[in-house]
Write a protein that holds these residues in place. Structure first.
Motif, short mmCIF file in Angstrom:
data_model
loop_
_atom_site.label_atom_id
_atom_site.label_comp_id
_atom_site.label_asym_id
_atom_site.label_seq_id
_atom_site.Cartn_x
_atom_site.Cartn_y
_atom_site.Cartn_z
N LEU A 1 0.84 -1.20 0.00
CA LEU A 1 0.00 0.00 0.00
C LEU A 1 0.87 1.25 0.00
N LYS A 2 1.91 1.27 0.81
CA LYS A 2 2.79 2.44 0.90
C LYS A 2 3.52 2.67 -0.42
N MET A 3 4.00 1.58 -1.05
CA MET A 3 4.67 1.74 -2.34
C MET A 3 3.73 2.31 -3.39
N LEU A 4 2.48 1.88 -3.38
CA LEU A 4 1.51 2.40 -4.33
C LEU A 4 1.26 3.88 -4.08
N GLU A 5 1.15 4.26 -2.83
CA GLU A 5 0.96 5.68 -2.49
C GLU A 5 2.14 6.51 -2.97
N LEU A 6 3.36 6.03 -2.75
CA LEU A 6 4.54 6.76 -3.18
C LEU A 6 4.59 6.91 -4.70
N ALA A 7 4.22 5.84 -5.41
CA ALA A 7 4.24 5.89 -6.87
C ALA A 7 3.24 6.92 -7.40
N VAL A 8 2.05 6.94 -6.84
CA VAL A 8 1.02 7.88 -7.28
C VAL A 8 1.44 9.32 -6.96
N GLN A 9 2.10 9.51 -5.84
CA GLN A 9 2.57 10.86 -5.47
C GLN A 9 3.57 11.42 -6.47
N GLY A 10 4.20 10.56 -7.24
CA GLY A 10 5.15 11.01 -8.25
C GLY A 10 4.50 11.46 -9.55
N LEU A 11 3.19 11.29 -9.67
CA LEU A 11 2.46 11.72 -10.86
C LEU A 11 2.08 13.19 -10.76
N SER A 12 1.64 13.77 -11.85
CA SER A 12 1.25 15.17 -11.85
C SER A 12 0.02 15.38 -10.96
N ASP A 13 -0.16 16.61 -10.52
CA ASP A 13 -1.31 16.94 -9.67
C ASP A 13 -2.63 16.64 -10.38
#
Length: 228
Positions: free
Chosen positions: A76-88
């Motif tokens: 779950l944390k890895m998925l959150e980190l990956a999404v945070q790297g996308l544009s707003d």
């Protein structure tokens, strides 16, 4: 370009453009999440296949052994980190749910869809490899009677094979709406990434498929060190 790509989405036996789903459900083990996953999410949003994408990491797939999974909280944390790297703009249209992680036992898509019975028009996003065995999914008839399938191609699976699987599934379930998305994500594999990390691969070797924030997290908590 967008209109041309949408016009060749295939459903049933004829070419037709599906209406955008209110929500695209995209599940998987995300073990770990990689750039192939992110490229597909970006494609769905940028080509208006859905107004939003709901990411649903699986607690445990009925088709995989428990030993293949990193602990739920780390996936779950890895998925959150990956999404945070996308544009707003992309992040604003993405949600992550831990519903399957909290539910005991194997994760069944039918149960997840039943829990999402909130009136939002939902579609299901799957890989072409899942299309081959979809008739074996729990309550496949219930799923196909209620939500369309959006199927994305995978490296190594050709169009003729995917078309054959679609025809076979619709032979079993004539009510099924199955759309083939003309997009092949980068050929990234969670299995390969786990094995490479276990043998000491560094970020330079993996950066074509793994977000740097995810790699850093994996190293920090020591995931996948004992992968066979």
């Amino acid at each position: 370009m967008k209109e041309r790509l949408l016009s060749i989405l295939r459903g049933g036996d004829a070419l037709k453009t599906p209406p955008p789903a209110g929500r695209m459900l995209y599940g998987g083990s995300f073990n770990p999440v990689h750039l192939g996953h992110l490229a597909l999410i970006r494609y769905v949003i940028e080509h208006d296949l859905a107004r939003s994408v709901l990411l649903m990491p699986a607690g445990r797939s009925p088709f995989k052994g428990t030993g293949q999974y990193a602990p739920a909280e780390h996936r779950l944390k890895m998925l959150e980190l990956a999404v945070q790297g996308l544009s707003d703009d992309l992040q604003a249209r993405i949600a992550i749910s831990d519903a399957e992680l909290r539910r005991p036992g194997p994760s069944y898509t039918a149960e997840t869809l039943q829990s999402l019975d909130d009136g939002i028009d939902t579609a299901l996003l799957i890989g072409a490899d899942s299309l081959e065995s979809f008739d074996q999914w729990k309550e496949a008839d219930w799923i196909l009677g209620r939500v369309p399938l959006y199927v994305v191609y995978r490296a190594g699976i050709d169009d003729a094979q995917v078309q054959s699987w679609r025809r076979r599934l619709q032979g079993f379930f004539p009510v099924a709406n199955v759309y083939l998305i003309p997009f092949e994500p980068p050929a990234c594999s969670s299995t390969y990434l786990r094995q490479a990390i276990a043998t000491g691969a560094g970020f330079e070797q993996l950066k074509a498929c793994l977000p740097q924030s995810v790699f850093a997290y994996i190293k920090h908590v020591g995931l996948y060190r004992e992968e066979a």
